[in-house]
Structure formats: structure tokens, C-alpha cells
Enzyme design. Sequence first.
Site, PDB file in Angstrom:
ATOM      1  N   HIS A   1      -3.010  10.940   0.614  1.00 50.62           N
ATOM      2  CA  HIS A   1      -2.496  10.735   1.973  1.00 50.62           C
ATOM      3  C   HIS A   1      -1.907  12.080   2.416  1.00 50.62           C
ATOM      4  CE1 HIS A   1      -1.074   7.405   4.885  1.00 50.62           C
ATOM      5  NE2 HIS A   1      -0.788   8.557   5.467  1.00 50.62           N
TER       6      HIS A   1
ATOM      7  N   ARG B   1       0.850  -1.194   0.000  1.00 56.32           N
ATOM      8  CA  ARG B   1       0.000   0.000   0.000  1.00 56.32           C
ATOM      9  C   ARG B   1       0.886   1.245   0.000  1.00 56.32           C
ATOM     10  NH1 ARG B   1      -2.361   3.114   4.643  1.00 56.32           N
ATOM     11  NH2 ARG B   1      -4.067   4.318   3.762  1.00 56.32           N
TER      12      ARG B   1
ATOM     13  N   TYR C   1      -4.402   2.141  15.864  1.00 55.17           N
ATOM     14  CA  TYR C   1      -3.195   2.178  16.699  1.00 55.17           C
ATOM     15  C   TYR C   1      -3.511   1.997  18.180  1.00 55.17           C
ATOM     16  CZ  TYR C   1      -0.768   3.498  12.496  1.00 55.17           C
ATOM     17  OH  TYR C   1      -0.247   3.464  11.231  1.00 55.17           O
TER      18      TYR C   1
ATOM     19  N   GLU D   1      -3.614  -0.007   8.149  1.00 50.82           N
ATOM     20  CA  GLU D   1      -2.445   0.412   8.931  1.00 50.82           C
ATOM     21  C   GLU D   1      -2.575  -0.127  10.348  1.00 50.82           C
ATOM     22  OE1 GLU D   1      -1.490   4.615   9.175  1.00 50.82           O
ATOM     23  OE2 GLU D   1      -1.849   4.857   7.020  1.00 50.82           O
TER      24      GLU D   1
ATOM     25  N   GLU E   1      -7.508   8.443   6.025  1.00 47.56           N
ATOM     26  CA  GLU E   1      -7.813   9.123   7.280  1.00 47.56           C
ATOM     27  C   GLU E   1      -8.304  10.567   7.088  1.00 47.56           C
ATOM     28  OE1 GLU E   1      -4.711   8.835  10.157  1.00 47.56           O
ATOM     29  OE2 GLU E   1      -4.648   6.649  10.108  1.00 47.56           O
TER      30      GLU E   1
ATOM     31  N   ASN F   1      -7.456   1.965   9.825  1.00 53.20           N
ATOM     32  CA  ASN F   1      -6.156   2.177  10.463  1.00 53.20           C
ATOM     33  C   ASN F   1      -6.378   2.208  11.966  1.00 53.20           C
ATOM     34  OD1 ASN F   1      -5.298   2.497   7.866  1.00 53.20           O
ATOM     35  ND2 ASN F   1      -4.776   4.675   8.056  1.00 53.20           N
TER      36      ASN F   1
HETATM   37  C1  FCB Z   1      -1.524   7.422  10.638  1.00 52.34           C
HETATM   38  C2  FCB Z   1      -1.088   7.917   9.293  1.00 52.34           C
HETATM   39  C3  FCB Z   1       0.251   7.392   8.840  1.00 52.34           C
HETATM   40  C4  FCB Z   1       1.238   7.280   9.981  1.00 52.34           C
HETATM   41  C5  FCB Z   1       0.624   6.601  11.173  1.00 52.34           C
HETATM   42  C6  FCB Z   1       1.559   6.439  12.346  1.00 52.34           C
HETATM   43  O1  FCB Z   1      -2.422   8.315  11.202  1.00 52.34           O
HETATM   44  O2  FCB Z   1      -2.027   7.576   8.300  1.00 52.34           O
HETATM   45  O3  FCB Z   1       0.718   8.201   7.800  1.00 52.34           O
HETATM   46  O4  FCB Z   1       1.767   8.503  10.276  1.00 52.34           O
HETATM   47  O5  FCB Z   1      -0.514   7.292  11.590  1.00 52.34           O
END
Ligand code: FCB
Length: 465
Positions: free
Chosen positions: A131, A87, A307, A371, A176, A305
Site C-alpha cells: 500500500h 484489511r 469513492y 475501500e 491501487e 476501491n
Molecule cells: C485510496 C487509498 C487509501 C485512502 C483513500 C481515501 O486511494 O487507497 O489509502 O487514502 O484513498
Amino acid sequence: MTALDARPDTTATLRFPAGFRWGTATAAYQIEGAAAEDGRTPSIWDTFSRVPGKVRNGDTGEIAADHYHRMSEDIALMRRLGVTDYRFSVAWPRVQPTGRGPAVQKGLDFYRRLVDELLASGIRPVATLYHWDLPQELEDAGGWPQRETAQRFAEYAEIMAGALGDRVATWTTLNEPWCAAFLGYGNGVHAPGRTSPLASLRAAHHFNLAHGWAAQVLRSHLPSRSEVSLTLNLHAVRPLSESAADLDAARRIDAVGNRIFLDPVFHGRLPEDLIRDTAPVTDWSFVADGDLEAASAPIDSLGINYYSPTVVAAGSSDAPSPWAGAEEHVRFLPAPGPRTAMDWPVDADGLYELLTRLRDDLPGVPLVITENGAAYDDYADPAGEVKDPERVAYLRAHLAAVHRAIEDGADVRGYFLWSLLDNFEWAYGYSKRFGIVHVDFATQRRTFKGSAHWYADVIARGGLT
Ligand code: FCB
């Protein structure tokens, strides 16, 4: 001894479905460099990163990981990993420098070479059109709070579909849009650095519109086997308690963080509670007839995405906040447990919660983790090895959560690890390393971290041991 040498010779115990996509992800501004080469003009990130104090250490993406010149070497890294998919994103100002008019051939050629080399390596190209690197000229004309930017985006999508439509497996319109709208125009920690709740809500709407128009354009130009998608950073929102007040705080963040995109894109409507909550900021009269229908053009999958989760309670937060007024009713709390170098909590349950919620809310929509990953303070030891056991633990826990969600009925088709390479981490510059391949930015030397060896092993086995 590398992690690969040390692996126990057992087969995967958490096996992923046949055909599961194993990938890595990057983004143009974070890795390409060559910011002024071959006709590329500044994006909002080139401009923003030059404003003193906006990016740590004054870092910019001018050179980044020099991927523009090292693309073949980087594809060789992917072959070594054994990924099935890659990607990447296309830098809009590289192919259409002013955001209007004809494309620059050299810019298109770079992506054509990238896609051809990926295909020759047996790796499926997954391209994101946006992006975060808006051509500066379009920001000067008003940027995403202006409707015209969505029109420009649809034209750019048409250029890319014409140039590479036959060779790219999946096209993702936006990455995002929440961050681009609310961090870019709300609290200003991202480019273009504006701080207006109204501008952020207008931007969010124009992202939905841009997505829908582009999805339509792509669909009409692409072969039927190509997929069209959108990537959202949905917030895994958790109320601190089940009290009505805390639940209402979570509802507010879900509205302005998640449903502001999910409802237009999948249901062709704006959430009623969002309209109520944001009444002090806007009456949404910038939404024209037909916009929400356009935003809901059919797509083939949803990219997620993830985290870390967001824990909220009733209360209020300090400005500056990106939440378009919701912060007056919401307190954000640190989630317990270990943290990454970003100070983000490590909490794989949040990913499971998100996936099972989408299983219920969006039946029939295939999901892809576009992500997931973690930053740690990696360094090469005297022997030249980069050991990152915390990242391996993070990735293992999150892949296990994906596996559990699949077992419980979530239709997850793939996993893209963020990121292939250490790179320009937006407002943190080069101070945060998300790569599974270490980059020495002085020499551009690439070194597999322990996590890269580990991921290669996971892919080879089709799951976790
Ligand atoms: C996301 C972004 C990516 C990267 C990660 C850690 O929000 O899409 O570009 O910076 O965080």
C-alpha cells in the site's frame, strides 16, 4: 444518546447475502507510526513527506495513529464494531528494510501478533502486501519504473507467505497500482514525486508484473483455502454526452485508468487502443516476452476501491496531469451534487455502474469492495460525541448501491469501509478525516463517531433498514 440507542427496532430491509464479509480497512503508513522502530527504514513516503510543500502542514506518518503501539486497543474497537474481516497492509520496510535479503524478525513479529489477535477475536485477516510504502533503497535503485523492483516484490511476497501464509485468509498483492504509478511517477503528487509520463507507464507495467509474480509465489506457498487478490481503484468513467468525441475521451481514460491493469491481469494482453494512445510516450518495448502471461496468473477475487465517478468530455486539461498524455484529448468535469471534505462528489450510482460493468466484463470473478468511505470535517462536541450524519448518508447510499448490484447479478462478496481510524491521508496529511473512529492526534484518544455506531448496527442486522 448514541445512534445505537436511537435505532428503530426493525429488521434489515436491504439484507445482504449470508456469509457477506463486513470489514474495515487501513494501511500501514497511514496508521502505524513507529517509523524508525525495530529496524524499520524509511519508505518513499517518509522521504516524500519531509519535502517541504508536498504534504499539507508538513505532516508525516512518523507517529500517525500510533497503531504500532495500540494494536490491541484497535482490535478491541473492531470487536465492538462486530466486523468479520479486517484489511490492513504490511509495511515492506518494516519486514525487509532494504527491500532485499533476509527479513527482520521484529517486523514480522508485529504482523504475527496482529494476525493472531485478529484470529483470537474471530476476525479474518486480509493482508495487502503493498500500500505504497516502497523501501527508499529500492526507489534509489530506480523504483517501480525498473523491472528489478518487481523481482524484489516477489521475493518479499515469498517472505510474507512463509511467515504468515497459514493464518491470513486473503492476500492482496497491490493496493491501487494506478495511484502508485500515475500519482507517484506521473504528476508527482504522491511519493516518490516524479513527473514523467514514461516512468508512470513503465511503473504501471512493472506493477502488473509484480502482481503476477507475487500471485504465483503466494499460490505455491499458501494453503489451498487462502485467497489471492488484487485491489484496483477502477475509474467509473462517464462521458459528458453520447457524442463520438466525448465517448472517445471516456475510452481514453478507461484505457489508461482501468484496462491498463484489467487487460494484463485478466486477459494477459495490453489494450491495443492504449498502445496507440501512448505512442507519443513509448513503444512499450520494456514489456518482455512472457510478462503479460505472468501478469495474468489466476487470482481468486478482485478488490475494488470506489469513492466517486470521473466525468469527461473531449477537450484538453491543464498540466500537470497524471494521465500519460491522455489529458491532451480529455477535459475533466466536476460531477454535480454534494461533495465530501475532499471535494469529491457523492455519487453512489458510479459504484453500481462499476459493479455491473465488472459483472459483464469479468464473469466468474468474485468482487470485493476493499475501500469505500468519505472524509468530513468531524470534531468532538462538548459532550465528547462525534456526530457525522453526512458520512452515514454517504455509506448508506453506497451500501444500497452494492445491494442493488448484487440483486442485479454482480458477485460481490464483501464490503470494507475506509477507514477504521482517522489517519494520515497522504498529501492531505491529517487535515482529512476518513475514520468512523475519531482520533485525537494530540492524545491518541479514540472515539466512536455516529457512523461507527451505525455500521455496528448494519453488521448486526446483516443489512440496511
Ligand atoms: C485510496 C487509498 C487509501 C485512502 C483513500 C481515501 O486511494 O487507497 O489509502 O487514502 O484513498
